[in-house]
Design a protein around this motif. Structure first.
Motif, PDB file in Angstrom:
ATOM      1  N   ALA A 181       0.854  -1.190   0.000  1.00  0.00           N
ATOM      2  CA  ALA A 181       0.000   0.000   0.000  1.00  0.00           C
ATOM      3  C   ALA A 181       0.887   1.234   0.000  1.00  0.00           C
ATOM      4  N   GLN A 182       0.495   2.216  -0.818  1.00  0.00           N
ATOM      5  CA  GLN A 182       1.249   3.460  -0.905  1.00  0.00           C
ATOM      6  C   GLN A 182       0.301   4.566  -1.348  1.00  0.00           C
ATOM      7  N   ALA A 183       0.258   5.647  -0.573  1.00  0.00           N
ATOM      8  CA  ALA A 183      -0.525   6.838  -0.924  1.00  0.00           C
ATOM      9  C   ALA A 183      -1.975   6.497  -1.291  1.00  0.00           C
ATOM     10  N   GLY A 184      -2.606   5.638  -0.493  1.00  0.00           N
ATOM     11  CA  GLY A 184      -4.003   5.293  -0.720  1.00  0.00           C
ATOM     12  C   GLY A 184      -4.232   4.226  -1.773  1.00  0.00           C
ATOM     13  N   ARG A 185      -3.180   3.743  -2.402  1.00  0.00           N
ATOM     14  CA  ARG A 185      -3.303   2.669  -3.404  1.00  0.00           C
ATOM     15  C   ARG A 185      -2.888   1.354  -2.756  1.00  0.00           C
ATOM     16  N   HIS A 186      -3.544   0.270  -3.141  1.00  0.00           N
ATOM     17  CA  HIS A 186      -3.270  -1.038  -2.548  1.00  0.00           C
ATOM     18  C   HIS A 186      -3.308  -2.104  -3.624  1.00  0.00           C
ATOM     19  N   SER A 187      -2.403  -3.087  -3.528  1.00  0.00           N
ATOM     20  CA  SER A 187      -2.413  -4.204  -4.464  1.00  0.00           C
ATOM     21  C   SER A 187      -1.939  -5.477  -3.776  1.00  0.00           C
ATOM     22  N   SER A 188      -2.606  -6.574  -4.072  1.00  0.00           N
ATOM     23  CA  SER A 188      -2.162  -7.897  -3.629  1.00  0.00           C
ATOM     24  C   SER A 188      -1.217  -8.444  -4.679  1.00  0.00           C
ATOM     25  N   ILE A 189      -0.142  -9.073  -4.225  1.00  0.00           N
ATOM     26  CA  ILE A 189       0.887  -9.573  -5.128  1.00  0.00           C
ATOM     27  C   ILE A 189       1.088 -11.065  -4.891  1.00  0.00           C
ATOM     28  N   GLY A 190       0.662 -11.865  -5.845  1.00  0.00           N
ATOM     29  CA  GLY A 190       0.967 -13.297  -5.866  1.00  0.00           C
ATOM     30  C   GLY A 190       0.286 -14.152  -4.813  1.00  0.00           C
ATOM     31  N   GLY A 191       0.591 -15.410  -4.897  1.00  0.00           N
ATOM     32  CA  GLY A 191       0.086 -16.432  -3.988  1.00  0.00           C
ATOM     33  C   GLY A 191       0.882 -17.713  -4.194  1.00  0.00           C
ATOM     34  N   THR A 192       2.121 -17.716  -3.784  1.00  0.00           N
ATOM     35  CA  THR A 192       3.028 -18.837  -3.981  1.00  0.00           C
ATOM     36  C   THR A 192       2.663 -19.999  -3.063  1.00  0.00           C
ATOM     37  N   VAL A 193       2.730 -21.211  -3.587  1.00  0.00           N
ATOM     38  CA  VAL A 193       2.500 -22.396  -2.759  1.00  0.00           C
ATOM     39  C   VAL A 193       3.707 -22.605  -1.858  1.00  0.00           C
ATOM     40  N   THR A 214       6.081 -24.668   1.027  1.00  0.00           N
ATOM     41  CA  THR A 214       6.522 -26.005   1.411  1.00  0.00           C
ATOM     42  C   THR A 214       6.566 -26.045   2.930  1.00  0.00           C
ATOM     43  N   CYS A 215       5.739 -26.876   3.532  1.00  0.00           N
ATOM     44  CA  CYS A 215       5.678 -26.959   4.989  1.00  0.00           C
ATOM     45  C   CYS A 215       6.389 -28.232   5.454  1.00  0.00           C
ATOM     46  N   ASP A 216       7.628 -28.058   5.884  1.00  0.00           N
ATOM     47  CA  ASP A 216       8.437 -29.181   6.332  1.00  0.00           C
ATOM     48  C   ASP A 216       9.239 -28.839   7.588  1.00  0.00           C
ATOM     49  N   GLY A 217       8.911 -27.731   8.240  1.00  0.00           N
ATOM     50  CA  GLY A 217       9.611 -27.318   9.436  1.00  0.00           C
ATOM     51  C   GLY A 217      10.885 -26.529   9.168  1.00  0.00           C
ATOM     52  N   ARG A 218      11.277 -26.395   7.914  1.00  0.00           N
ATOM     53  CA  ARG A 218      12.482 -25.649   7.551  1.00  0.00           C
ATOM     54  C   ARG A 218      12.122 -24.229   7.117  1.00  0.00           C
ATOM     55  N   THR A 219      13.099 -23.349   7.146  1.00  0.00           N
ATOM     56  CA  THR A 219      12.911 -21.979   6.676  1.00  0.00           C
ATOM     57  C   THR A 219      13.109 -21.943   5.163  1.00  0.00           C
ATOM     58  N   HIS A 220      12.172 -21.308   4.477  1.00  0.00           N
ATOM     59  CA  HIS A 220      12.217 -21.191   3.014  1.00  0.00           C
ATOM     60  C   HIS A 220      12.084 -19.726   2.620  1.00  0.00           C
ATOM     61  N   THR A 221      12.615 -19.378   1.458  1.00  0.00           N
ATOM     62  CA  THR A 221      12.413 -18.043   0.920  1.00  0.00           C
ATOM     63  C   THR A 221      11.216 -18.071  -0.024  1.00  0.00           C
ATOM     64  N   TRP A 222      10.559 -16.946  -0.160  1.00  0.00           N
ATOM     65  CA  TRP A 222       9.471 -16.807  -1.127  1.00  0.00           C
ATOM     66  C   TRP A 222       9.693 -15.508  -1.896  1.00  0.00           C
ATOM     67  N   ARG A 223       9.142 -15.490  -3.082  1.00  0.00           N
ATOM     68  CA  ARG A 223       9.251 -14.306  -3.945  1.00  0.00           C
ATOM     69  C   ARG A 223       8.015 -14.284  -4.836  1.00  0.00           C
ATOM     70  N   ASN A 224       7.272 -13.194  -4.785  1.00  0.00           N
ATOM     71  CA  ASN A 224       6.097 -13.020  -5.629  1.00  0.00           C
ATOM     72  C   ASN A 224       6.308 -11.805  -6.517  1.00  0.00           C
TER      73      ASN A 224
END
Length: 108
Positions: free
Chosen positions: A36-48, A50-60
């Protein structure tokens, strides 16, 4: 969610960060973000996720229908589990984690 959001010349935004979720989540888990910036808002992505107890990076990465410019903004990321009943019909979503923070939009 990382504190920097990248904007390309064509307006495409890239959000990123890290997440961790345990393997006991049986539904589909998604990582999504918002800017959100200056009254504008946008949703970005929806990456699946991996739930395995480890830390993962995501990028949308997505080109929103509105324009964002370099400078201060706010952002958030959500780790969302979509649980299913026995008929594989999605039931209510379950928010596993949510992170909201001030971010800076920078040119990519």
């Amino acid at each position: 969610m990382d504190s920097t959001v990248w904007v390309a010349e064509d307006g495409t935004l890239t959000l990123s960060g890290t997440y961790r979720c345990s393997a006991d989540h049986v539904g589909t888990v998604l990582v999504g973000g918002n800017v959100a910036q200056a009254g504008r808002h946008s949703s970005i992505g929806g990456t699946v996720a991996t739930c395995d107890g480890r830390t993962h990076t995501w990028r949308n990465t997505e080109q929103p229908y509105i324009t964002f410019v370099p400078g201060p903004a706010s952002g958030d990321a959500t780790l969302l589990e979509l649980r299913h009943d026995d008929d594989l019909i999605p039931v209510l979503p379950n928010i596993l984690a949510h992170d909201a923070r001030d971010v800076v939009i920078q040119r990519a």
